[in-house]
Design a protein around this motif. Sequence first.
Motif, PDB file in Angstrom:
ATOM      1  N   PRO A 148      47.584  38.543  41.712  1.00  0.00           N
ATOM      2  CA  PRO A 148      45.920  37.938  42.047  1.00  0.00           C
ATOM      3  C   PRO A 148      45.928  37.744  40.278  1.00  0.00           C
ATOM      4  CG  PRO A 148      45.715  40.208  42.485  1.00  0.00           C
ATOM      5  CD  PRO A 148      46.955  39.973  42.576  1.00  0.00           C
ATOM      6  N   GLU A 149      45.470  36.799  39.554  1.00  0.00           N
ATOM      7  CA  GLU A 149      44.385  36.765  38.157  1.00  0.00           C
ATOM      8  C   GLU A 149      43.923  37.037  37.565  1.00  0.00           C
ATOM      9  OE1 GLU A 149      44.839  32.733  37.293  1.00  0.00           O
ATOM     10  OE2 GLU A 149      46.794  32.206  37.419  1.00  0.00           O
ATOM     11  N   SER A 150      42.706  37.568  38.425  1.00  0.00           N
ATOM     12  CA  SER A 150      41.406  38.104  38.584  1.00  0.00           C
ATOM     13  C   SER A 150      41.469  38.715  40.031  1.00  0.00           C
ATOM     14  CB  SER A 150      40.403  37.559  37.567  1.00  0.00           C
ATOM     15  OG  SER A 150      39.524  36.536  38.687  1.00  0.00           O
ATOM     16  N   TYR A 198      41.974  38.069  46.848  1.00  0.00           N
ATOM     17  CA  TYR A 198      42.161  39.718  45.599  1.00  0.00           C
ATOM     18  C   TYR A 198      42.486  40.941  45.802  1.00  0.00           C
ATOM     19  CZ  TYR A 198      41.943  43.541  42.185  1.00  0.00           C
ATOM     20  OH  TYR A 198      41.578  44.498  41.409  1.00  0.00           O
ATOM     21  N   ASP A 230      39.490  36.637  42.454  1.00  0.00           N
ATOM     22  CA  ASP A 230      40.172  35.573  43.433  1.00  0.00           C
ATOM     23  C   ASP A 230      39.632  35.526  44.524  1.00  0.00           C
ATOM     24  OD1 ASP A 230      41.338  34.462  41.282  1.00  0.00           O
ATOM     25  OD2 ASP A 230      43.527  35.473  41.700  1.00  0.00           O
ATOM     26  N   GLU A 231      39.643  34.592  45.623  1.00  0.00           N
ATOM     27  CA  GLU A 231      39.128  35.451  46.910  1.00  0.00           C
ATOM     28  C   GLU A 231      40.557  35.493  48.093  1.00  0.00           C
ATOM     29  OE1 GLU A 231      38.908  31.650  51.130  1.00  0.00           O
ATOM     30  OE2 GLU A 231      39.428  30.713  48.634  1.00  0.00           O
TER      31      GLU A 231
END
Length: 468
Positions: free
Chosen positions: A401-403, A409, A406-407
């Motif tokens: 995940p980038e952050s 995550y 994120d849905e």
Amino acid sequence: MEKKRNEIDRRSFLKVLGAGAAASTAALYGCGDASRNIGPEGTATGEIPTDKMTYRTNPSTGDKVSLLGYGCMRLPTISTPGAGEGADEIDQETVNRLTDYALAHGVNYFDTSPAYCKGRSEHAMGIALSRHPRDSYFIATKLSNFSPSSWSREASMAMYRNSFRELQVDYIDYLLMHGIGMGGMEALKGRYLDNGMLDFLVSEREAGRIRNLGFSYHGDIEVFDYLLSRHDEFQWNFVQIQLNYVDWKHAKETNPRNTDAEYLYGELAKRGIPAIIMEPLLGGRLSNVPTHIISLLKQREPERSVASWAFRFAGIWPGVLTVLSGMTYMEHLQDNLRTYAPLKPLTDDDKAFLENTAQLMLKYPTVPCNDCKYCMPCPYGIDIPAILLHYNKCVNEGNVPESNQDESYRKARRAFLVGYDRSVPRLRQANHCIGCNQCSPHCPQNIQIPEQLQRIDQFVEQLKQGTL
């Protein structure tokens, strides 16, 4: 030979994942009943033919070489409980069985090195192949004098002569100067030119102890071009290059140090030098692809494996003598036999489809690790390939995940962290890297390993703390 065939373990291999399934190597292949054909989601159906192998002829010697070559870098091993790190032994019985099965189905080219399997590959293949008539197979090995301590003529000669003993042969069919380009022109001069080893190898070919002389290439293109510029003098019988449908036009996009396979192959073809192909799967990354790319490949030809597309691409070029595959498991060997027995050519539309697939692959920020293990052992016990391969696997599966916004995550975070602990023992994880950089100079892909380990470790810590 017939007796050997009957003794082979005829296990069917596991069904290949269908579209949308997790794209791990373990899941791409699996076990099945030998009496059962594999269905539409599997690699193929029906019996594996023993008389349909595709062959190419070496113009130098007239050798009729199987298009599928057996790479012996990753032979099966047996773990010895409590024996400690690095104590795994090669599973000689399984190596014998795989070798027998390969020969019975038309494979006759076996590629090894003094550097493979912690120095044990040549010995294991010597045992396996010596059980068969000498004229039923071609053995390729290398002068793997990577370390400056082995650059002297004396040390290089000792390594060369030891290969004959380990392989139990009195001539070598294909001898390679190993990893030319690594270390640039300085390394080439130190390993082969200044010490007279290249001249010695040429004389060994004249004496018949080497039947074909060539080199495997990684890295500095100046070295590749220099050796080809002296083809009239040395008469290279073959050259081994990295070629796959991503590296064909996009090698520098995956690794700035590399050169497009289209150029490498073209330079060999202009001179009529046969090409041996390594890394047709880009270190396994073209069988362990993102899930939506699996869907595209399976939709186009549901009965074929994901890996078969890469092997077909590598085999279609007429100047290719053989394509190497490190087949640790019977499942991999059987799948590749179906691809090359016989080879089904790619159409122009197929090639365009694979170019589009390559461009999709480039959007995934994987580390260009080919799991060659040249970086090992780490003096601090870090399992470098396992860390990089776990990261790549999670990239392909969408679990990086980038952050934390994120849905997916929470799901991705758990998959990465749990998988990390399962794939890499905690004492061998990236946080133990001190940046000594003993590993990077040995990497054919020129990965800056300490930087990658530090980046992955920071990512892991952010995931653990939920601060990503």
